[in-house]
Write an enzyme that holds these catalytic residues in place. Structure first.
Site, PDB file in Angstrom:
ATOM      1  CB  ILE A 204      74.668  51.995 -34.136  1.00 50.92           C
ATOM      2  CG1 ILE A 204      76.147  51.954 -33.783  1.00 50.92           C
ATOM      3  CG2 ILE A 204      73.921  50.853 -33.460  1.00 50.92           C
ATOM      4  CD1 ILE A 204      76.416  52.130 -32.305  1.00 50.92           C
TER       5      ILE A 204
ATOM      6  CB  SER B  83      69.517  55.913 -39.681  1.00 50.60           C
ATOM      7  OG  SER B  83      69.014  57.100 -40.262  1.00 50.60           O
TER       8      SER B  83
ATOM      9  CB  SER C 138      61.838  59.811 -38.474  1.00 46.77           C
ATOM     10  OG  SER C 138      61.454  59.942 -37.122  1.00 46.77           O
ATOM     11  CB  ILE C 139      63.999  62.925 -35.152  1.00 44.34           C
ATOM     12  CG1 ILE C 139      64.162  61.999 -33.951  1.00 44.34           C
ATOM     13  CG2 ILE C 139      62.540  63.082 -35.535  1.00 44.34           C
ATOM     14  CD1 ILE C 139      63.586  62.563 -32.668  1.00 44.34           C
ATOM     15  CB  ALA C 140      68.220  61.054 -33.675  1.00 41.07           C
ATOM     16  CD  GLN C 141      72.740  58.959 -39.637  1.00 44.35           C
ATOM     17  OE1 GLN C 141      71.778  59.235 -40.341  1.00 44.35           O
ATOM     18  NE2 GLN C 141      73.997  59.052 -40.062  1.00 44.35           N
TER      19      GLN C 141
ATOM     20  CE  LYS D 292      68.049  59.847 -29.811  1.00 39.79           C
ATOM     21  NZ  LYS D 292      67.085  59.473 -28.747  1.00 39.79           N
TER      22      LYS D 292
ATOM     23  CG  ASP E 201      59.318  53.290 -26.925  1.00 38.76           C
ATOM     24  OD1 ASP E 201      58.419  52.473 -27.196  1.00 38.76           O
ATOM     25  OD2 ASP E 201      60.098  53.755 -27.782  1.00 38.76           O
TER      26      ASP E 201
END
Length: 526
Positions: free
Chosen positions: A193, A195, A197-200, A216, A354
């Site tokens: 869904i 992508s 820098s640190i997770a997908q 995640k 955020d």
């Protein structure tokens, strides 16, 4: 921060040399004793500083050795990758310099500073990957800590990355969950869904309950990269403070430690799971579960690198057309979002820090959905008390109380001319009503219809959102004030909400409307 730090090194390499007085007295032979006394005093200072350096050296060496041990072989690999990045960006800089040399124009300041200029440093960070992209985002969101030029440039620091092959994601899932995936999930969509820098993130369905979920997953090798990079940054900060003790006044090492702690927390999904559960508990204990929702975490298939959550369906708070199709009053939904978020500031140990449109949705059932708790803030009662006065002052346009509130947030307790400070703040906030709000209106026709649908969306201009806040920081710093990082986080969220207000409820005064409880009926932390 970077420029001043490296400038300080040159001075710090020779801090022990006694100053030479260029004035020579020849008319009074009785002055030598005073000059001898002065030299003796300088020698004492010299001796004291040398002793301080000697005393601090064992601790410095211990820190460097221990940090190097913790980093291990991965440090050597990252060093090679770092050199490749430096060579790449250095080549870009040399090319730009050569282009300027062929013209009669003077060399721009950003070229004079080389790789330490905001532009080339940002490019270097992007080449270095996840850690430095996150570090760039930290710089962009912390104008209380970094120079304006760097804060503005790092607004362009992206956090998008190509997806890693699903086979690698699947391997992490098997390793962390410790059993075949088909015993847990009915299916996992191999196409992500999202992508970053640190997770997908992948969509899936639980086998037992048939619940639609999202998974995640921490990208492979990313934690090793983070540890190696952050340890390197820490060592550099320690060396800089040792070479130039004046840098201790900037709390350089403390800032780096704060960055390291917050970034390592973000890659430990157990921490994010706790943040989500804390927010869900807040909604339950305050009776707000019918107004707002955070995803349920499925602990039996969540680990440090894997976070399985209930999948929520909805639209961002900037999709005006879809919001109107879901609820009769977009304004009422916005007021709900504001009250839930404001209420969490002190009722929760942490607050969602955020709330951009991707993380704040109107769900299909009309509730407000809070997503992605990877970035949270913590606020002290002292800061919130001052913040309440600050917000009230914005609403009432009373700048003397505002000045007093900002002074109260600063821990240095310096004498500040409140009258002058208030006048400068008034000049800044007189421009808040002039902030541009760009609403993009698009039309589209359905495949089987000639009827056109109209969609309005708000363009979130990060640079413009930060401009006002940067002005406040700049003026405050001119009076010697320094604010806690939590103030910057709070202000950024308020600017997001200000933009949602301009789109969904243009006649709403966020800080004066009686339906919005900023300070009243709030749980106070002792």
């Amino acid at each position: 921060m970077v420029i001043s730090a490296f400038k300080g090194v040159t001075h710090g390499l020779f801090p022990l040399l006694p100053a030479v007085n260029p004035v020579v007295h020849i008319g009074n032979i009785n002055r030598p004793p005073n000059r001898i006394s002065a030299r003796y005093s300088q020698a004492q200072d010299y001796s004291t500083r040398v002793q301080e350096r000697i005393n601090g050296l064992p601790k410095l060496v211990e820190d460097i050795v221990q940090t190097s041990i913790n980093t291990g072989p991965r440090g050597a690999l990252r060093f090679v990758q770092g050199m490749q990045a430096v060579i790449g960006v250095g080549g870009e800089w040399l090319l730009d310099v050569s282009k300027t040399a062929n013209t009669s124009a003077s060399v721009p300041p950003q070229l004079q500073l080389g790789l330490l200029s905001p532009l080339y440093l940002r490019r270097l960070f992007e080449r270095m990957g996840a850690t430095y992209i996150k570090l760039g985002q930290f710089i962009a969101s912390a104008p209380t800590l970094f120079p304006e030029a760097y804060v503005e440039e790092f607004q362009n620091c992206f956090d998008k990355a190509p997806a890693v092959p699903f086979s690698q994601i699947e391997a992490i899932l098997r390793e962390d969950l410790g059993r075949p995936l088909d015993t847990i999930y009915e299916y996992v969509d191999p196409v992500p869904i999202a992508s970053a820098s640190i997770a997908q993130v992948h969509a899936a369905r639980l086998k037992a309950s048939k619940q639609e979920v999202v998974i995640k997953v921490l990208k492979p090798g990313i934690e090793d990269i983070l540890v190696a990079d952050l340890n390197f940054v820490y060592i550099v900060a320690r060396l800089l403070e040792f070479l130039n003790p004046e840098l201790r006044r900037t709390s350089l090492v403390s800032i780096v430690q704060d960055i390291r702690e917050s970034m390592l927390e973000e890659v430990d999904f157990r921490k994010e799971a706790i943040n989500i559960e804390t927010f869900r508990t807040y909604l339950e204990t305050t009776g707000l579960t019918m107004q707002a929702k955070a995803p349920m975490v499925y602990k039996h298939c969540s680990t440090r690198r894997v976070l399985t959550m209930e999948r929520l369906y909805g639209v961002p708070l900037t999709d005006l057309k879809s919001i109107r199709s879901l609820v009769p009053s977009p304004e009422a939904s916005l007021i709900t979002a504001l009250n839930v978020w404001f209420g969490s500031l002190l009722a929760c140990e942490t607050f969602h820090a955020d709330v951009h449109a991707g993380n704040l949705w109107l769900l299909r059932d009309g509730r407000i959905g809070f997503l992605d708790f990877g970035i949270v803030g913590r606020i002290s009662p002292r800061t919130w008390t001052a913040m309440e006065i600050f917000l009230t002052s914005i609403a009432t346009e009373e700048y003397k109380p505002m000045a007093s509130a900002l002074i109260e947030m600063d821990a240095t307790e310096k004498g500040v001319d409140r009258e002058a400070f208030a006048r400068d703040l008034e000049k800044i906030f007189s421009t808040i009503k002039d902030l541009d709000t760009e609403v993009v209106v698009t039309t589209a026709r359905g495949p089987n219809s000639n009827a056109a649908s109209i969609s309005a969306n708000l363009v979130m201009d990060e640079k413009q959102m930060n401009a006002l806040f940067l002005d406040v920081i700049r003026v405050s710093e001119s009076y010697g004030l320094k604010f806690p990082r939590e103030f910057a986080l709070l202000m950024k969220q308020l600017l997001y909400f200000d933009r949602y207000t301009r789109l969904l409820a243009p006649n709403l005064n966020m800080l004066q409307d009686e339906r919005i409880a900023i300070a009243s009926n709030r749980m106070h932390v002792k």
